[in-house]
Scaffold this active site. Sequence first.
Site, PDB file in Angstrom:
ATOM      1  N   LYS A 236      67.214  71.571  39.207  1.00 19.58           N
ATOM      2  CA  LYS A 236      66.428  72.492  38.359  1.00 19.58           C
ATOM      3  C   LYS A 236      65.291  73.092  39.183  1.00 19.58           C
ATOM      4  O   LYS A 236      64.976  72.582  40.274  1.00 19.58           O
ATOM      5  CB  LYS A 236      65.876  71.724  37.156  1.00 19.58           C
ATOM      6  CG  LYS A 236      64.932  70.573  37.518  1.00 19.58           C
ATOM      7  CD  LYS A 236      64.699  69.655  36.332  1.00 19.58           C
ATOM      8  CE  LYS A 236      63.756  68.528  36.714  1.00 19.58           C
ATOM      9  NZ  LYS A 236      63.769  67.444  35.707  1.00 19.58           N
TER      10      LYS A 236
ATOM     11  N   ARG B 199      60.257  63.424  23.765  1.00 18.81           N
ATOM     12  CA  ARG B 199      60.326  64.763  24.341  1.00 18.81           C
ATOM     13  C   ARG B 199      61.491  65.520  23.716  1.00 18.81           C
ATOM     14  O   ARG B 199      61.273  66.481  22.992  1.00 18.81           O
ATOM     15  CB  ARG B 199      60.452  64.702  25.865  1.00 18.81           C
ATOM     16  CG  ARG B 199      60.419  66.090  26.515  1.00 18.81           C
ATOM     17  CD  ARG B 199      60.307  66.047  28.027  1.00 18.81           C
ATOM     18  NE  ARG B 199      61.527  65.640  28.707  1.00 18.81           N
ATOM     19  CZ  ARG B 199      61.678  65.646  30.028  1.00 18.81           C
ATOM     20  NH1 ARG B 199      60.674  66.035  30.805  1.00 18.81           N
ATOM     21  NH2 ARG B 199      62.807  65.260  30.585  1.00 18.81           N
TER      22      ARG B 199
ATOM     23  N   HIS C 145      66.167  59.752  28.717  1.00 18.97           N
ATOM     24  CA  HIS C 145      65.285  59.935  29.875  1.00 18.97           C
ATOM     25  C   HIS C 145      64.109  58.982  29.743  1.00 18.97           C
ATOM     26  O   HIS C 145      63.585  58.787  28.652  1.00 18.97           O
ATOM     27  CB  HIS C 145      64.800  61.391  29.926  1.00 18.97           C
ATOM     28  CG  HIS C 145      64.102  61.758  31.196  1.00 18.97           C
ATOM     29  ND1 HIS C 145      64.682  61.581  32.434  1.00 18.97           N
ATOM     30  CD2 HIS C 145      62.882  62.280  31.429  1.00 18.97           C
ATOM     31  CE1 HIS C 145      63.836  61.994  33.379  1.00 18.97           C
ATOM     32  NE2 HIS C 145      62.738  62.427  32.787  1.00 18.97           N
TER      33      HIS C 145
ATOM     34  N   ARG D 163      70.922  60.362  37.471  1.00 15.58           N
ATOM     35  CA  ARG D 163      70.436  61.745  37.630  1.00 15.58           C
ATOM     36  C   ARG D 163      69.261  61.733  38.599  1.00 15.58           C
ATOM     37  O   ARG D 163      68.153  61.391  38.226  1.00 15.58           O
ATOM     38  CB  ARG D 163      69.951  62.307  36.286  1.00 15.58           C
ATOM     39  CG  ARG D 163      70.980  62.330  35.178  1.00 15.58           C
ATOM     40  CD  ARG D 163      70.422  63.066  33.975  1.00 15.58           C
ATOM     41  NE  ARG D 163      69.139  62.544  33.555  1.00 15.58           N
ATOM     42  CZ  ARG D 163      68.970  61.625  32.614  1.00 15.58           C
ATOM     43  NH1 ARG D 163      70.007  61.141  31.966  1.00 15.58           N
ATOM     44  NH2 ARG D 163      67.769  61.206  32.318  1.00 15.58           N
TER      45      ARG D 163
ATOM     46  N   TYR E 194      36.118  85.078  50.446  1.00 12.21           N
ATOM     47  CA  TYR E 194      35.404  85.465  49.221  1.00 12.21           C
ATOM     48  C   TYR E 194      34.292  84.474  48.900  1.00 12.21           C
ATOM     49  O   TYR E 194      34.502  83.266  48.938  1.00 12.21           O
ATOM     50  CB  TYR E 194      36.367  85.496  48.032  1.00 12.21           C
ATOM     51  CG  TYR E 194      37.390  86.586  48.096  1.00 12.21           C
ATOM     52  CD1 TYR E 194      37.011  87.925  48.137  1.00 12.21           C
ATOM     53  CD2 TYR E 194      38.747  86.283  48.093  1.00 12.21           C
ATOM     54  CE1 TYR E 194      37.966  88.933  48.175  1.00 12.21           C
ATOM     55  CE2 TYR E 194      39.706  87.277  48.129  1.00 12.21           C
ATOM     56  CZ  TYR E 194      39.312  88.601  48.171  1.00 12.21           C
ATOM     57  OH  TYR E 194      40.254  89.589  48.206  1.00 12.21           O
TER      58      TYR E 194
ATOM     59  N   CYS F 179      42.858  82.901  49.609  1.00 15.82           N
ATOM     60  CA  CYS F 179      43.068  84.195  48.946  1.00 15.82           C
ATOM     61  C   CYS F 179      44.500  84.252  48.408  1.00 15.82           C
ATOM     62  O   CYS F 179      45.278  83.330  48.586  1.00 15.82           O
ATOM     63  CB  CYS F 179      42.851  85.330  49.940  1.00 15.82           C
ATOM     64  SG  CYS F 179      41.312  85.222  50.853  1.00 15.82           S
TER      65      CYS F 179
ATOM     66  N   ASP G  28      47.022  86.097  49.387  1.00 10.77           N
ATOM     67  CA  ASP G  28      48.066  86.241  50.405  1.00 10.77           C
ATOM     68  C   ASP G  28      47.700  85.656  51.770  1.00 10.77           C
ATOM     69  O   ASP G  28      48.512  85.699  52.686  1.00 10.77           O
ATOM     70  CB  ASP G  28      48.382  87.731  50.620  1.00 10.77           C
ATOM     71  CG  ASP G  28      48.432  88.479  49.324  1.00 10.77           C
ATOM     72  OD1 ASP G  28      49.225  88.074  48.458  1.00 10.77           O
ATOM     73  OD2 ASP G  28      47.665  89.440  49.154  1.00 10.77           O
TER      74      ASP G  28
HETATM   75  C1  PLP Z   1      63.978  66.183  36.223  1.00 10.52           C
HETATM   76  C2  PLP Z   1      64.848  65.218  35.561  1.00 10.52           C
HETATM   77  C3  PLP Z   1      65.488  64.207  36.297  1.00 10.52           C
HETATM   78  C4  PLP Z   1      65.215  63.936  37.760  1.00 10.52           C
HETATM   79  O1  PLP Z   1      63.980  63.275  37.914  1.00 10.52           O
HETATM   80  P1  PLP Z   1      63.515  62.782  39.376  1.00 10.52           P
HETATM   81  O2  PLP Z   1      62.302  61.975  39.115  1.00 10.52           O
HETATM   82  O3  PLP Z   1      63.225  64.008  40.154  1.00 10.52           O
HETATM   83  O4  PLP Z   1      64.635  62.005  39.939  1.00 10.52           O
HETATM   84  C5  PLP Z   1      66.413  63.423  35.628  1.00 10.52           C
HETATM   85  N1  PLP Z   1      66.662  63.612  34.324  1.00 10.52           N
HETATM   86  C6  PLP Z   1      66.049  64.558  33.577  1.00 10.52           C
HETATM   87  C7  PLP Z   1      66.383  64.703  32.138  1.00 10.52           C
HETATM   88  C8  PLP Z   1      65.109  65.378  34.167  1.00 10.52           C
HETATM   89  O5  PLP Z   1      64.483  66.295  33.433  1.00 10.52           O
END
Ligand code: PLP
Length: 386
Positions: A42, A140, A169, A225, A269, A317, A319
């Site tokens: 992602k 969540r 999660h 994941r 600045y 700044c 850039d």
């Molecule tokens: C981002 C995410 C992960 C990965 O998390 P890491 O800490 O980067 O391994 C796994 N599952 C879900 C649902 C996430 O949103």
Amino acid sequence: MQDISSLKRNAWMEVNLAAIRHNVRTIKSLMAPTCKLMAIVKADAYGHGAGVCARAMASAGAQQFGVATVQEALELRQSGIAQPIVLLSEPPVETIDLLLENDIMPGVTSSEFVLAYGERAIAHDMVGKYHLALDTGMTRIGIPAEDAVEFRRLVDFHRGIACAGTYTHFATADTIGDWDFRRQVQRFTDAIRALHEAKLYPGIVHCDNTAATMLYPDIQFDMCRVGIALYGIHPAESTVELAELEPAMSIRARITRVANPRIGDGVSYGMTYRVNTPYMQIATIPIGYADGLSRSLSGEMDVLVHGRRARQVGRICMDQCMFAYPLRSMTSSTMAPELAVGDVVTIMGSDEDEYISADEIGQLRHTIAYEVLCNFSARLERIYVS
Ligand SMILES: *Cc1c(COP(=O)(O)O)cnc(C)c1O
């Protein structure tokens, strides 16, 4: 030194694909051989560029991909990724046709969505596969874990859908022995058992992020994941000793100007910094907060040049920014070599024996390495090193 002749700017991101492949293999070595690896790509692969990174990850053994948005999933398909892709949360109903046409599995959190998905699937003469998200305590997304069986009984009549996975999660997987983590695991395990007992096949069962994958090898279900570790960054102090990861992203720039100001001259600045020693060079590099180098780092961060640390000075700044380079140190009478336009400066990454990590920058910004990596994707061109 990489070939940077194709660059249109004197500031760039280097992404080391060999490091990414190494990290994939390292994480897989911590997993049960039957457990699948879903690479989380992602946010443009945490800023590293999703298409190229996903192909490298697949070549090293990643079996599935996880993304946050439909746009991200489409980009993966466009760059030739043929593996299963799961959206980690439920997208708008309006995207359903795109999901079906591109074989993208949504994470599902409502019966309205999954039934609408089923209707469109039938219209396409398809079966829409999805992963059911369970809330086991993070509050969540997902349906409450204890409602999993009821939810499935409500929607399973629909012949246009098939549950291909069930997941949750964790909120506190990085804290060893955490009670809330244990409770989330318990609720998840109970929900999966209840589904099996009700003969409602949960599909691929998955719950572990990087921290859980590394710290709790006994709680891996069918798939892990993993995101941050694939980019070579540890999710927490607690995992550092468990694996040798290689950070994949470096940020570099070439000096565009070298000034030899007088004592008392101001920089940038607001002139929050004034030259206060003789023999101080002030060099300009063309990277700023629009590139992800947060303005909150002004005057706090170091850069590396010729293998030495130098303090960034004055406000960053949009850039550009400046750093101070003392030609003569307090402790020695020898003069350092002068800086020159074109010299390479490292903002993150290594230069000879010195190293600046995403964690170091994150701490200075009062945030985490994850955000530092994502932010650098804003405008920098990428160079891939294989
Ligand atoms: C981002 C995410 C992960 C990965 O998390 P890491 O800490 O980067 O391994 C796994 N599952 C879900 C649902 C996430 O949103």
